[in-house]
Design a protein around this motif. Structure first.
Motif, PDB file in Angstrom:
ATOM      1  N   TRP A  36       0.858  -1.184   0.000  1.00  0.00           N
ATOM      2  CA  TRP A  36       0.000   0.000   0.000  1.00  0.00           C
ATOM      3  C   TRP A  36       0.894   1.233   0.000  1.00  0.00           C
ATOM      4  O   TRP A  36       1.887   1.299   0.746  1.00  0.00           O
ATOM      5  CB  TRP A  36      -0.892   0.051   1.239  1.00  0.00           C
ATOM      6  N   PHE A  37       0.520   2.187  -0.821  1.00  0.00           N
ATOM      7  CA  PHE A  37       1.188   3.486  -0.880  1.00  0.00           C
ATOM      8  C   PHE A  37       0.122   4.565  -0.791  1.00  0.00           C
ATOM      9  O   PHE A  37      -1.071   4.285  -0.947  1.00  0.00           O
ATOM     10  CB  PHE A  37       1.970   3.633  -2.198  1.00  0.00           C
ATOM     11  N   ARG A  38       0.546   5.795  -0.558  1.00  0.00           N
ATOM     12  CA  ARG A  38      -0.418   6.891  -0.530  1.00  0.00           C
ATOM     13  C   ARG A  38       0.219   8.158  -1.076  1.00  0.00           C
ATOM     14  O   ARG A  38       1.443   8.320  -1.039  1.00  0.00           O
ATOM     15  CB  ARG A  38      -0.929   7.124   0.887  1.00  0.00           C
ATOM     16  N   GLN A  39      -0.646   9.032  -1.562  1.00  0.00           N
ATOM     17  CA  GLN A  39      -0.182  10.318  -2.077  1.00  0.00           C
ATOM     18  C   GLN A  39      -1.118  11.414  -1.611  1.00  0.00           C
ATOM     19  O   GLN A  39      -2.302  11.406  -1.962  1.00  0.00           O
ATOM     20  CB  GLN A  39      -0.103  10.298  -3.601  1.00  0.00           C
ATOM     21  N   ALA A  40      -0.580  12.305  -0.829  1.00  0.00           N
ATOM     22  CA  ALA A  40      -1.329  13.463  -0.346  1.00  0.00           C
ATOM     23  C   ALA A  40      -1.207  14.590  -1.359  1.00  0.00           C
ATOM     24  O   ALA A  40      -0.247  14.628  -2.139  1.00  0.00           O
ATOM     25  CB  ALA A  40      -0.790  13.898   1.007  1.00  0.00           C
ATOM     26  N   PRO A  41      -2.133  15.518  -1.356  1.00  0.00           N
ATOM     27  CA  PRO A  41      -2.076  16.637  -2.307  1.00  0.00           C
ATOM     28  C   PRO A  41      -0.759  17.394  -2.219  1.00  0.00           C
ATOM     29  O   PRO A  41      -0.311  17.760  -1.125  1.00  0.00           O
ATOM     30  CB  PRO A  41      -3.251  17.523  -1.877  1.00  0.00           C
ATOM     31  N   LYS A  43       2.181  16.309  -2.618  1.00  0.00           N
ATOM     32  CA  LYS A  43       3.303  15.536  -2.106  1.00  0.00           C
ATOM     33  C   LYS A  43       3.612  14.341  -3.000  1.00  0.00           C
ATOM     34  O   LYS A  43       2.779  13.931  -3.808  1.00  0.00           O
ATOM     35  CB  LYS A  43       3.016  15.060  -0.680  1.00  0.00           C
ATOM     36  N   GLU A  44       4.801  13.797  -2.802  1.00  0.00           N
ATOM     37  CA  GLU A  44       5.186  12.596  -3.524  1.00  0.00           C
ATOM     38  C   GLU A  44       4.435  11.388  -2.952  1.00  0.00           C
ATOM     39  O   GLU A  44       4.046  11.383  -1.776  1.00  0.00           O
ATOM     40  CB  GLU A  44       6.701  12.365  -3.388  1.00  0.00           C
ATOM     41  N   ARG A  45       4.279  10.370  -3.778  1.00  0.00           N
ATOM     42  CA  ARG A  45       3.686   9.141  -3.284  1.00  0.00           C
ATOM     43  C   ARG A  45       4.668   8.490  -2.311  1.00  0.00           C
ATOM     44  O   ARG A  45       5.883   8.485  -2.549  1.00  0.00           O
ATOM     45  CB  ARG A  45       3.359   8.209  -4.437  1.00  0.00           C
ATOM     46  N   GLU A  46       4.120   7.933  -1.215  1.00  0.00           N
ATOM     47  CA  GLU A  46       4.985   7.360  -0.193  1.00  0.00           C
ATOM     48  C   GLU A  46       4.505   5.975   0.219  1.00  0.00           C
ATOM     49  O   GLU A  46       3.329   5.646   0.107  1.00  0.00           O
ATOM     50  CB  GLU A  46       5.038   8.264   1.050  1.00  0.00           C
ATOM     51  N   PHE A  47       5.440   5.203   0.702  1.00  0.00           N
ATOM     52  CA  PHE A  47       5.167   3.848   1.148  1.00  0.00           C
ATOM     53  C   PHE A  47       4.358   3.860   2.442  1.00  0.00           C
ATOM     54  O   PHE A  47       4.588   4.698   3.327  1.00  0.00           O
ATOM     55  CB  PHE A  47       6.499   3.125   1.371  1.00  0.00           C
ATOM     56  N   VAL A  48       3.433   2.909   2.556  1.00  0.00           N
ATOM     57  CA  VAL A  48       2.646   2.762   3.779  1.00  0.00           C
ATOM     58  C   VAL A  48       2.913   1.411   4.440  1.00  0.00           C
ATOM     59  O   VAL A  48       3.292   1.343   5.598  1.00  0.00           O
ATOM     60  CB  VAL A  48       1.141   2.922   3.482  1.00  0.00           C
ATOM     61  N   ALA A  49       2.680   0.333   3.680  1.00  0.00           N
ATOM     62  CA  ALA A  49       2.829  -1.005   4.259  1.00  0.00           C
ATOM     63  C   ALA A  49       3.017  -2.010   3.134  1.00  0.00           C
ATOM     64  O   ALA A  49       2.607  -1.776   2.000  1.00  0.00           O
ATOM     65  CB  ALA A  49       1.607  -1.372   5.091  1.00  0.00           C
ATOM     66  N   ALA A  50       3.638  -3.147   3.479  1.00  0.00           N
ATOM     67  CA  ALA A  50       3.858  -4.202   2.501  1.00  0.00           C
ATOM     68  C   ALA A  50       3.705  -5.556   3.172  1.00  0.00           C
ATOM     69  O   ALA A  50       3.909  -5.681   4.396  1.00  0.00           O
ATOM     70  CB  ALA A  50       5.245  -4.082   1.877  1.00  0.00           C
ATOM     71  N   ILE A  51       3.347  -6.561   2.369  1.00  0.00           N
ATOM     72  CA  ILE A  51       3.171  -7.902   2.903  1.00  0.00           C
ATOM     73  C   ILE A  51       3.667  -8.918   1.887  1.00  0.00           C
ATOM     74  O   ILE A  51       3.504  -8.741   0.681  1.00  0.00           O
ATOM     75  CB  ILE A  51       1.685  -8.141   3.266  1.00  0.00           C
ATOM     76  N   SER A  52       4.301  -9.961   2.388  1.00  0.00           N
ATOM     77  CA  SER A  52       4.793 -11.019   1.515  1.00  0.00           C
ATOM     78  C   SER A  52       3.625 -11.859   1.001  1.00  0.00           C
ATOM     79  O   SER A  52       2.525 -11.810   1.567  1.00  0.00           O
ATOM     80  CB  SER A  52       5.764 -11.910   2.288  1.00  0.00           C
ATOM     81  N   ARG A  67      -0.734   1.697  14.143  1.00  0.00           N
ATOM     82  CA  ARG A  67      -2.088   2.172  13.847  1.00  0.00           C
ATOM     83  C   ARG A  67      -2.702   1.424  12.665  1.00  0.00           C
ATOM     84  O   ARG A  67      -3.914   1.214  12.637  1.00  0.00           O
ATOM     85  CB  ARG A  67      -2.066   3.670  13.532  1.00  0.00           C
ATOM     86  N   PHE A  68      -1.893   1.055  11.693  1.00  0.00           N
ATOM     87  CA  PHE A  68      -2.367   0.374  10.491  1.00  0.00           C
ATOM     88  C   PHE A  68      -1.944  -1.085  10.516  1.00  0.00           C
ATOM     89  O   PHE A  68      -0.869  -1.429  11.027  1.00  0.00           O
ATOM     90  CB  PHE A  68      -1.790   1.024   9.239  1.00  0.00           C
ATOM     91  N   THR A  69      -2.777  -1.930   9.919  1.00  0.00           N
ATOM     92  CA  THR A  69      -2.451  -3.352   9.799  1.00  0.00           C
ATOM     93  C   THR A  69      -2.759  -3.819   8.387  1.00  0.00           C
ATOM     94  O   THR A  69      -3.880  -3.643   7.913  1.00  0.00           O
ATOM     95  CB  THR A  69      -3.256  -4.195  10.791  1.00  0.00           C
ATOM     96  N   ILE A  70      -1.763  -4.403   7.747  1.00  0.00           N
ATOM     97  CA  ILE A  70      -1.960  -4.975   6.417  1.00  0.00           C
ATOM     98  C   ILE A  70      -2.184  -6.472   6.567  1.00  0.00           C
ATOM     99  O   ILE A  70      -1.562  -7.132   7.410  1.00  0.00           O
ATOM    100  CB  ILE A  70      -0.741  -4.679   5.508  1.00  0.00           C
ATOM    101  N   SER A  71      -3.087  -7.005   5.758  1.00  0.00           N
ATOM    102  CA  SER A  71      -3.360  -8.441   5.788  1.00  0.00           C
ATOM    103  C   SER A  71      -3.790  -8.874   4.394  1.00  0.00           C
ATOM    104  O   SER A  71      -4.060  -8.037   3.529  1.00  0.00           O
ATOM    105  CB  SER A  71      -4.435  -8.781   6.815  1.00  0.00           C
ATOM    106  N   ARG A  72      -3.855 -10.181   4.187  1.00  0.00           N
ATOM    107  CA  ARG A  72      -4.274 -10.671   2.886  1.00  0.00           C
ATOM    108  C   ARG A  72      -5.054 -11.964   3.044  1.00  0.00           C
ATOM    109  O   ARG A  72      -4.865 -12.724   3.992  1.00  0.00           O
ATOM    110  CB  ARG A  72      -3.067 -10.882   1.972  1.00  0.00           C
TER     111      ARG A  72
END
Length: 127
Positions: A36-41, A43-52, A67-72
């Motif tokens: 997951w990545f995000r881009q604020a107005p 600003k550059e796009r930035e990394f948020v979270a990753a999962i294998s 605060r955030f949890t990535i799952s699949r």
């Protein structure tokens, strides 16, 4: 060709929660690392979270850790981003991305590592 479709974005008050989903089609989902990545107005796009692709390993940016949890769910070809304790600075368009990998336990934090991207979903946190 892999297609990714994000959903779950919206407007939420600071301190609230949202869960984003990213559904994948095409390819073999269980052999794809996801992020997951995000881009604020403005600003550059930035990394948020990753999962294998095994789901065993995950990694978070410092500003979302705790605060955030990535799952699949490989059976559903879907990844999720549970976002709690949202802050104003979390406002952004959130993108999911994927790349194929032979390593079941590897994740990627750099944009350049990803081959496919979704169209993004807007998350707006209000005061």
């Amino acid at each position: 060709q892999v297609q990714l479709v994000e959903s779950g974005g919206g407007l939420v008050q600071a301190g609230g929660s949202l869960r984003l989903s990213c559904a994948a089609s095409g390819g073999t989902f269980s052999s794809y690392a996801m992020g997951w990545f995000r881009q604020a107005p403005g600003k550059e796009r930035e990394f948020v979270a990753a999962i294998s692709w095994s789901g065993i390993n995950a990694y978070y940016a410092e500003y979302v850790k705790g605060r955030f949890t990535i799952s699949r769910d490989n059976a559903e070809s879907t990844i999720y981003l549970q976002m709690n304790s949202l802050k104003l600075e979390d406002t952004a368009v959130y993108y999911c991305a994927t790349t194929s990998t032979y390593s079941p336990d590897r994740y990627y934090i750099n944009e350049i590592s990803y081959n496919y991207w979704g169209q993004g979903t807007q998350v707006t946190v209000s005061s």
